[in-house]
Write a protein that holds these residues in place. Structure first.
Motif, short mmCIF file in Angstrom:
data_model
loop_
_atom_site.label_atom_id
_atom_site.label_comp_id
_atom_site.label_asym_id
_atom_site.label_seq_id
_atom_site.Cartn_x
_atom_site.Cartn_y
_atom_site.Cartn_z
N UNK A 86 -12.48 -1.25 -0.44
CA UNK A 86 -11.26 -1.35 -1.24
C UNK A 86 -10.08 -1.68 -0.33
N UNK A 87 -9.29 -2.65 -0.73
CA UNK A 87 -8.09 -2.97 0.05
C UNK A 87 -6.92 -2.25 -0.58
N UNK A 88 -6.11 -1.64 0.26
CA UNK A 88 -4.96 -0.92 -0.29
C UNK A 88 -3.80 -1.88 -0.46
N UNK A 89 -3.02 -1.66 -1.50
CA UNK A 89 -1.86 -2.52 -1.75
C UNK A 89 -0.78 -2.21 -0.73
N UNK A 90 0.17 -3.13 -0.60
CA UNK A 90 1.26 -2.91 0.34
C UNK A 90 2.12 -1.71 -0.06
N UNK A 125 2.95 1.52 2.16
CA UNK A 125 4.30 2.06 2.30
C UNK A 125 4.33 3.56 1.99
N UNK A 126 3.68 3.97 0.92
CA UNK A 126 3.62 5.40 0.58
C UNK A 126 3.04 6.20 1.73
N UNK A 127 1.93 5.72 2.29
CA UNK A 127 1.29 6.43 3.39
C UNK A 127 2.19 6.48 4.62
N UNK A 128 2.89 5.39 4.89
CA UNK A 128 3.78 5.36 6.05
C UNK A 128 4.96 6.32 5.88
N UNK A 147 10.71 -0.43 7.69
CA UNK A 147 11.86 -1.15 7.14
C UNK A 147 11.45 -2.55 6.67
N UNK A 148 10.61 -3.21 7.45
CA UNK A 148 10.15 -4.54 7.08
C UNK A 148 9.29 -4.48 5.80
N UNK A 149 8.44 -3.47 5.71
CA UNK A 149 7.62 -3.28 4.50
C UNK A 149 8.51 -3.09 3.27
#
Length: 175
Positions: free
Chosen positions: A2-6, A10-13, A49-51
């Motif tokens: 499964x690929x995680x969405x961006x 972001x949530x994980x970061x 910030x870039x995300x």
């Protein structure tokens, strides 16, 4: 695999950089909370910030003349989104200057604008920002926040008839 969405990334970061803190906090609105979203930890990290800027850019309406953000927390977001989109940005002062032009807006202040913010709780500071832009003759078309604490901001902004978007709901970060 499964690929995680961006947005999932972001949530994980946000969790990894400890932008979400647990304890006893008093929010800008004066409300008490068992958790605090410290977006400064996220917005001072270039990768996060870039995300955020890339996610905001996906939600930008057409024909926007400038991006606006209230000092302090929204300024890096406005700058990053400006760099991502090539659209100029403005900074909204918390209070009018007593010298110079006396304006609360530094940067472009004519035409259509998107207002960005880091965290929305009750929406009070968002409404204050909208009003200061409108007072200068700006046509605010959208409000975008990184995290909505789901404590009334969307409802408080709704009478303005603006497109309100949050990248992440607090219920996606906190159980």
């Amino acid at each position: 695999m499964e690929t995680s969405s961006s947005l999932d990334v972001l949530k994980q970061k946000l969790l990894d950089c400890q932008a979400v803190k647990f304890g006893d906090f008093t929010l800008t609105s004066g409300k008490k909370s068992k958790f605090y979203v410290d977006m400064k930890l996220a917005s001072t990290d270039p990768e996060i910030l870039h995300l955020i800027a890339k996610e905001f850019a996906k939600n930008m309406p057409d024909d926007v003349d400038f991006i606006a953000g209230m000092e302090l927390g929204a300024v890096p977001l406005a700058v990053a989104l400006s760099l991502e989109t090539g659209i100029p940005y403005s900074m909204i002062r918390k209070s009018a200057r007593k010298h110079g032009t006396g304006s609360r807006i530094e940067g472009p202040s004519k035409g259509k604008s998107v207002l960005v913010d880091d965290v929305a709780t009750t929406g009070g500071s968002n409404v204050e920002s909208i009003k200061s832009l409108v007072d200068e003759g700006v046509d605010v078309v959208q409000v975008m926040v990184v995290v909505d604490r789901e404590e009334g901001a969307e409802e408080k902004i709704s009478p303005f008839g603006l497109d309100y978007r949050s990248l992440i709901k607090i219920s996606d970060l906190v159980d």
